[in-house]
Design an enzyme around this catalytic site. Structure first.
Site, PDB file in Angstrom:
ATOM      1  N   HIS A   1     -14.866   1.894  -0.865  1.00  0.00           N
ATOM      2  CA  HIS A   1     -13.780   0.964  -0.516  1.00  0.00           C
ATOM      3  C   HIS A   1     -12.606   1.675   0.160  1.00  0.00           C
ATOM      4  CE1 HIS A   1     -15.197  -2.254  -3.677  1.00  0.00           C
ATOM      5  NE2 HIS A   1     -15.937  -2.229  -2.579  1.00  0.00           N
TER       6      HIS A   1
ATOM      7  N   SER B   1     -15.690  -4.145 -13.468  1.00  0.00           N
ATOM      8  CA  SER B   1     -15.900  -5.489 -14.022  1.00  0.00           C
ATOM      9  C   SER B   1     -17.124  -6.186 -13.448  1.00  0.00           C
ATOM     10  CB  SER B   1     -14.669  -6.358 -13.739  1.00  0.00           C
ATOM     11  OG  SER B   1     -14.489  -6.479 -12.335  1.00  0.00           O
TER      12      SER B   1
ATOM     13  N   TYR C   1       0.827  -1.216   0.000  1.00  0.00           N
ATOM     14  CA  TYR C   1       0.000   0.000   0.000  1.00  0.00           C
ATOM     15  C   TYR C   1       0.855   1.258   0.000  1.00  0.00           C
ATOM     16  CZ  TYR C   1      -4.182  -2.694   0.076  1.00  0.00           C
ATOM     17  OH  TYR C   1      -5.184  -3.548  -0.307  1.00  0.00           O
TER      18      TYR C   1
ATOM     19  N   ARG D   1       1.641   1.927  -3.590  1.00  0.00           N
ATOM     20  CA  ARG D   1       0.506   2.442  -4.365  1.00  0.00           C
ATOM     21  C   ARG D   1       0.114   3.844  -3.914  1.00  0.00           C
ATOM     22  NH1 ARG D   1      -3.785  -1.799  -3.777  1.00  0.00           N
ATOM     23  NH2 ARG D   1      -4.958  -0.413  -5.132  1.00  0.00           N
TER      24      ARG D   1
ATOM     25  N   GLN E   1     -15.586   2.934  -6.267  1.00  0.00           N
ATOM     26  CA  GLN E   1     -14.878   1.816  -5.619  1.00  0.00           C
ATOM     27  C   GLN E   1     -13.390   2.130  -5.556  1.00  0.00           C
ATOM     28  OE1 GLN E   1     -16.476  -2.202  -7.245  1.00  0.00           O
ATOM     29  NE2 GLN E   1     -16.926  -0.688  -8.810  1.00  0.00           N
TER      30      GLN E   1
END
Ligand code: BJW
Length: 235
Positions: free
Chosen positions: A109, A177, A56, A59, A91
């Site tokens: 999220h 998706s 994390y 990112r 999200q």
């Protein structure tokens, strides 16, 4: 469009793909470098916190070098100019909707740029690394974790999302998706609550059959042209 006043938009990783942020499940997506179960569950964090924190941290640092693309900017324009109800449920854990100027945004999220203290249950804005176990700015305990909803955890603000869905005339899904619940089921919920449903995606998703209409192409093209269409009906 004439009878549409309240809009709920769900965004997924596909809207940030053209900003250079990897999606989760496309070729080259994040899980090819890190298995989801190694990093995105509370059990994985308990088992190997350094792996999860490093993943994390990497990112969190990367998203700060990325910029919003025309799809984020088009939704920000819609947010500014649309006089009816609007909620952008994302999200995504990046901040590109906000950096494009959108305000009516809900991060179901979580957010990379927040840290959650498991000792005092507060959330703080956080742009640096967590690997060295920094102290919580509120209580001083070294108990910060990424403020990310992992598998098996409850997504944020579900009541607010369903309240918006109950009043929605149009539900639009962009660049997701449909692999992860509960977001994957929103289209079915929206339909049963009487909303029209539209999907904008690069390719057909697992849920395409549930939408009234699907438009295929890159978000940077589809979203600005859809926003033009919606705003022209308002004027
Ligand atoms: C483009 C494009 C371009 C590309 N232009 N488009 C069995 C059955 C059903 C459910 C479950 C089950 N077992 C467990 C569950 C529940 C579980 C779940 O859904 N698991 C599935 C794997 C089956 N869900 C949960 O655990 C959730 N919590 C929960 O359910 O709590 C209980 C509850 C009960 C009742 C009500 C409410 C709650 C929590 C889910 C947390 C998800 N977290 C993650 C990881 C975050 C960490 C991190 O960021 O590292 O969130 S998973 C990951 O997937 C991330 C994303 O937000 C999420 C969705 O992914 P997304 O955005 O759709 O990305 P991709 O990559 O999948 O798709 C990209 C799309 O973009 C593609 O369609 C491309 O075509 C498109 N695209 N380029 C337009 N240029």
């Amino acid at each position: 469009m004439a009878d549409i006043r309240n809009i709920v938009i769900l965004t997924g990783a596909g809207i940030s793909a053209e900003s250079g942020i990897d999606t989760f499940r496309d070729a080259g997506g994040l899980w090819e470098q890190h298995r989801v179960e190694d990093v995105a569950t509370p059990e994985a964090f308990a088992r190997d916190p350094d792996l999860v924190l490093r993943f994390y941290d990497m990112r969190r640092e990367a998203i700060q070098t990325k910029a919003p693309n025309p799809a984020h900017r088009a939704l920000a324009r819609l947010d500014r100019e649309w006089e009816g109800g609007l909620l952008i449920v994302t999200q995504n854990v990046d901040d590109l909707h906000e950096r494009a100027g959108a305000e009516r945004v809900l991060h179901m999220h979580g957010e990379h740029l927040n840290a959650w203290c498991t000792a005092c249950d507060t959330r703080s804005r956080w742009t640096g690394p967590l690997i060295d176990r920094p102290d919580c700015p509120t209580c001083g305990e070294p108990c910060l974790r990424p403020d990310i909803v992992w598998f098996g955890e409850m997504p944020y603000r579900m009541e607010d999302i369903y309240a918006a869905m109950r009043g929605a005339h149009l539900f639009v899904s962009i660049g997701t998706s449909g692999a992860v619940y509960p977001a994957a089921g929103f289209v079915r919920d929206a339909r049963s609550l009487g909303a029209k449903t539209l999907e904008l995606n690069l390719e057909r998703s697992q849920r395409s059959g549930w939408f009234d209409e699907t438009r295929l192409g890159p978000a940077s093209e589809l979203v600005p042209s859809w926003v033009d269409e919606v705003l022209s009906q308002q004027n």
